[in-house]
Design an enzyme around this catalytic site. Structure first.
Site, PDB file in Angstrom:
ATOM      1  N   SER A  14      56.645  24.063  35.445  1.00 42.18           N
ATOM      2  CA  SER A  14      57.404  25.299  35.389  1.00 42.18           C
ATOM      3  C   SER A  14      57.483  25.798  33.943  1.00 42.18           C
ATOM      4  O   SER A  14      56.470  26.126  33.350  1.00 42.18           O
ATOM      5  CB  SER A  14      58.788  25.089  36.009  1.00 42.18           C
ATOM      6  OG  SER A  14      59.439  26.309  36.215  1.00 42.18           O
ATOM      7  N   ASP A  56      54.414  29.234  45.983  1.00 42.70           N
ATOM      8  CA  ASP A  56      55.501  29.123  45.000  1.00 42.70           C
ATOM      9  C   ASP A  56      56.547  30.209  45.251  1.00 42.70           C
ATOM     10  O   ASP A  56      56.231  31.389  45.341  1.00 42.70           O
ATOM     11  CB  ASP A  56      54.920  29.273  43.591  1.00 42.70           C
ATOM     12  CG  ASP A  56      55.881  28.819  42.503  1.00 42.70           C
ATOM     13  OD1 ASP A  56      57.100  28.914  42.702  1.00 42.70           O
ATOM     14  OD2 ASP A  56      55.404  28.358  41.451  1.00 42.70           O
ATOM     15  N   HIS A  75      57.335  25.648  44.734  1.00 43.98           N
ATOM     16  CA  HIS A  75      57.453  25.378  43.297  1.00 43.98           C
ATOM     17  C   HIS A  75      57.462  23.874  43.014  1.00 43.98           C
ATOM     18  O   HIS A  75      56.922  23.411  42.016  1.00 43.98           O
ATOM     19  CB  HIS A  75      58.723  26.024  42.753  1.00 43.98           C
ATOM     20  CG  HIS A  75      58.763  26.084  41.255  1.00 43.98           C
ATOM     21  ND1 HIS A  75      57.801  26.732  40.510  1.00 43.98           N
ATOM     22  CD2 HIS A  75      59.641  25.572  40.355  1.00 43.98           C
ATOM     23  CE1 HIS A  75      58.096  26.629  39.225  1.00 43.98           C
ATOM     24  NE2 HIS A  75      59.195  25.926  39.109  1.00 43.98           N
TER      25      HIS A  75
END
Length: 808
Positions: free
Chosen positions: A674, A747, A781
């Protein structure tokens, strides 16, 4: 000459193939050393009753399968829904339940569980004798009841619950029935977007009012989405007793939230309304807050919120009017809410940001003000004294947190500020107030002879030592009644089981000892009683050297990281090994809090799916959770010098481990997930410190997140130079280091949509950089499927071996 031309053409054609072709590769598995650490049984999650007498063990598989992730999914308004089962398509399920008395070693098997159970939404009854939970079958969601005394379960509804917006039930206060959200009989067929014929274009309108929103994912996109969203969140409400007898309780609506008043006589609901928005998720759709009587009779609408697309600029902005509704925990039926005194606009200068009001049943008359907060109001803790309550207010821009002591019965008394500090200053954290259940079954802070208890994490410069303090509300002095003294273990204090007797639920672990639960009695010489006995499933990591190292950045800022040496490494020989540095940048407003360490070398070494700890089995040194503070003091924002500080953090970390003599500094990899992926791409573009990088699920072009990202609240138009300098995409021509990009195709995180990795890879490829892009099907994610995770580890292993360990 002709032969030479043919060979030259063949080489060029071959080179073009390598540039343009895709690799058709099935799911792979990493080497045995890593594989043996991945596929291990998890210790169960636990639930404990309010007296600390009964433990419930909940078991689940470590990962989902790619088949499970491939079930039908609809992404609507910020929700991800399985339209066939009517529960979140990303729900985590348990598959077994066991029971244990804390006074006994015997573990009971629960009888009567469904076949192939997919269990979720566990909730104790008010008297803690039963637990309600859902079971998901192929056609929908059922409601089941566990009787703790008999260790048996039974089903009380068919597979017709609506769990698309979270837990679909509430216990009635009498323990004999539940309020349940059920699919309505008039539910219409969903529209198949792939085959539906459009009735017209989709049109969005801007009428000159600023609507600066983050780049949210899974938003509604067209009228078909609106139809499907409405059909999937509409519910009927039924009252269902423990034998399965049911009666209609309330009419069909888009119920979002429900909560009983402490005395059980009223129920507050939040119901979504139209028009829906294509700019923000469902939590900012129009909605109404209503009150019903416990028999289902509609009583009163107490608030309406319009479509919340437009807010003032800044993280501390909020809506105008009433927000944050809750029940007063020390009274039978009193509503509490807050209202912004600055119109929800943080740029407006005011003495107090928020005002808190209460309104007692029957919720008529003029609301009474009980508190004003200097910062944005963020919650109240009620106590066993009606003349004392505790409230919180915070301000993100300064990282300030204030704790108020006030008299909710007398607003003429000036509130006292108990604590006023930077919430990122972990060494100064006074701890959290210890709560107990009152006669209404609600958690309140227990005041005993003018004193309250606080439970703190206990981070210090010397290490972590959790504590329990007694605070006098009169003179504000604290007395430490317990502090963990472990130097080779880590203790975590969870909750008070019996405050009068001094009993607390705690967890104890070490780098090699799996976390287990204990009851600690601070009134009896801190006596410990072990109540679980989970074994370490990661035996191959038991003797790995682990320590927290501290070092300084060039500007003197103290940093830290958790250092692991390879399995079997001889510290005396100091053989030079390759290293992996894994980190995640964090923003701070002062150097004092940025320099503090919250790492604990005694925490259990747990190689979860995204961990890099696996590589100690492959001969790598690992520096995990390395400090990467980005500091901006005073008027300077942290990101004004992001790149410089980023490189400074990385160089300091490598220098520190190199100085210890463990690594070949020419064979160091950097990685992150991330925002850590964003960090990685920047480091490879603006330094020559690393041999390779791994960037997972990141964002690389900040112009695609123009109204703020991470902790940056300025828009692109406020600070275009910051957005440009911080975007690795803008500097793809500087990438000279091999970079592995990995991203989930589904995601859902704000700003890190898959397009970010795809466009960045295209730029790198076009400019001749060494890069590889791996898109994981169905993954969000964070990655969930076992097949995906094994392949992820294989990709990372191949990349590190080629470009780091075996670097020429």
């Amino acid at each position: 000459m002709k032969i030479l031309k043919i060979i030259t053409f063949a080489l060029i054609f071959s080179g073009m193939q390598s540039i343009t072709s895709q690799q058709n590769l099935g799911y792979q598995k990493p080497s045995k050393e890593i594989l043996d650490l991945v596929d291990v049984p998890l210790a169960p999650s636990i639930r404990i009753d309010d007296k600390g007498e009964n433990l419930v063990f909940l078991y689940r598989d470590s990962y989902k399968s790619i088949e499970e992730l491939s079930e039908k999914e609809m992404r609507l308004g910020g929700l991800r829904i399985n339209p066939k089962t009517n529960i979140s398509s990303r729900a985590t399920y348990f598959n077994n339940i066991k029971l244990k008395k804390t006074s006994s070693e015997t573990i009971k098997e629960v009888q009567g569980l469904p076949t192939s159970p997919r269990l979720a939404n566990f909730s104790w009854s008010p008297n803690y004798k039963k637990i309600a939970f859902t079971n998901t079958v192929s056609t929908g969601v059922e409601l089941w009841i566990l009787d703790v005394a008999s260790a048996t379960v039974h089903k009380i509804t068919e597979a017709n619950l609506n769990a698309n917006m979270g837990s679909p039930f509430l216990w009635f206060k009498n323990n004999e029935a539940l309020l349940v959200k059920v699919l309505p009989n008039d539910k219409k067929e969903l529209i198949n977007q792939a085959t539906a014929v459009p009735s017209g274009p989709t049109i969005s309108v801007s009428e000159g009012v600023k609507a600066q929103n983050r780049t949210y994912q899974d938003l509604l996109k067209n009228p078909n989405d609106e139809h499907n969203f409405e059909q999937l969140v509409r519910s009927d409400i039924y009252k269902v007793d423990l034998k399965g007898q049911r009666s209609k309780w309330a009419k069909t609506a888009m119920y979002w939230r429900m909560s009983f008043s402490p005395d059980g006589s009223y129920i507050m609901t939040t119901e979504l309304d139209k028009p829906f928005s294509y700019l923000v998720p469902y939590s900012r759709f129009p909605h109404e807050t209503k009150i019903y009587k416990s028999d289902g009779t509609f009583f009163k609408t107490i608030n309406k919120v319009e479509n919340d697309e437009v807010r003032p600029k800044g993280f501390m902005s909020t809506i105008k009017g009433k927000r944050s509704f809750s029940w007063r925990a020390d009274e039978g039926a009193t509503l509490i809410w807050a209202e912004a005194l600055d119109g929800g606009d943080p740029s407006v200068e005011v003495s107090h940001r928020d005002e808190v009001f209460e309104l007692k049943a029957p919720f008529s008359g003029t609301p009474r003000s009980i508190l004003k907060t200097v910062n944005r109001f963020s919650g109240i803790l009620w106590t066993n004294d009606k003349n004392k309550a505790l409230a919180y207010g915070y301000w993100w821009n300064t990282r300030n947190l204030k704790t108020y002591l006030f008299d909710p019965e007398n607003n003429s008394k000036k509130p006292e500020i108990l604590f006023d500090y930077n919430y990122q200053d972990r060494y100064s954290d006074p701890g959290s107030f210890v709560t107990v259940k009152n006669e209404l079954g609600r958690n309140v802070v227990y005041i005993e002879k003018g004193k309250v208890y606080l439970n703190g994490d206990g981070y210090t410069k010397e290490g972590q030592f959790p504590f329990i303090d007694k605070l006098s509300l009169k003179d504000k002095k604290t007395k430490r009644v317990y502090q963990s003294a472990y130097k080779d273990k880590k203790e975590e204090i969870y909750t008070a089981l019996d405050l009068k007797k001094g009993k607390f639920l705690v967890g104890i672990e070490s780098a090699n000892d799996y976390p287990n639960f204990y009851i600690r009695n601070i009134n009896k010489n801190n006596k410990l009683k072990q109540i679980t006995n989970f074994e370490n499933p990661f035996k191959s990591l038991q003797n790995v050297h682990k320590e927290v190292i501290k070092y300084k950045r060039e500007d003197g800022l103290e940093l830290s990281g958790t250092l692991y040496l390879p399995v079997g490494y001889d510290k005396n020989k100091k053989e030079k090994k390759p290293m992996i540095l894994w980190a995640y940048p964090r923003e701070f407003k002062n150097k004092k809090s940025a320099s503090q360490s919250t790492s604990n070398a005694n925490s259990f070494t747990y190689p979860y799916w995204g961990s890099v700890i696996y590589w100690v089995t492959k001969g790598y040194v690992v520096l995990d959770d390395a400090s990467f503070p980005i500091v901006g003091e005073g008027d300077e924002e942290p990101n004004d010098s992001f790149r410089k500080q980023l490189v400074g953090n990385a160089k300091a970390a490598i220098d520190a481990v190199d100085k210890l003599g463990y690594i070949d500094r020419n064979k160091v990899a950097v990685g992150g997930h991330s925002y850590g992926a964003f960090m990685t791409a920047n480091l490879l573009s603006h330094s020559n410190l690393f041999a390779a990088g791994i960037a997972r699920s990141g964002a690389y072009n900040r112009t695609l997140t123009p109204f703020g990202f991470q902790s940056e609240e300025r828009s692109y138009w406020d600070a275009p130079e910051v957005y440009y300098k911080m975007s690795p995409f803008m500097h793809a021509d500087k990438m000279k280091t091999p970079l592995l990009l990995i991203h989930g195709e589904a995601d859902n995180n704000s700003g890190t949509y898959p397009l970010q990795s795809k466009r960045y890879f295209n730029a790198l490829k076009g400019l001749g950089a060494t890069a590889r892009l791996v898109m994981l099907p169905k993954e969000s994610h964070g990655y969930r499927a076992k097949e995906s995770i094994l392949h992820l580890l294989w990709e990372q292993e191949q990349w590190l071996d080629k470009y780091v360990k075996n670097k020429k």
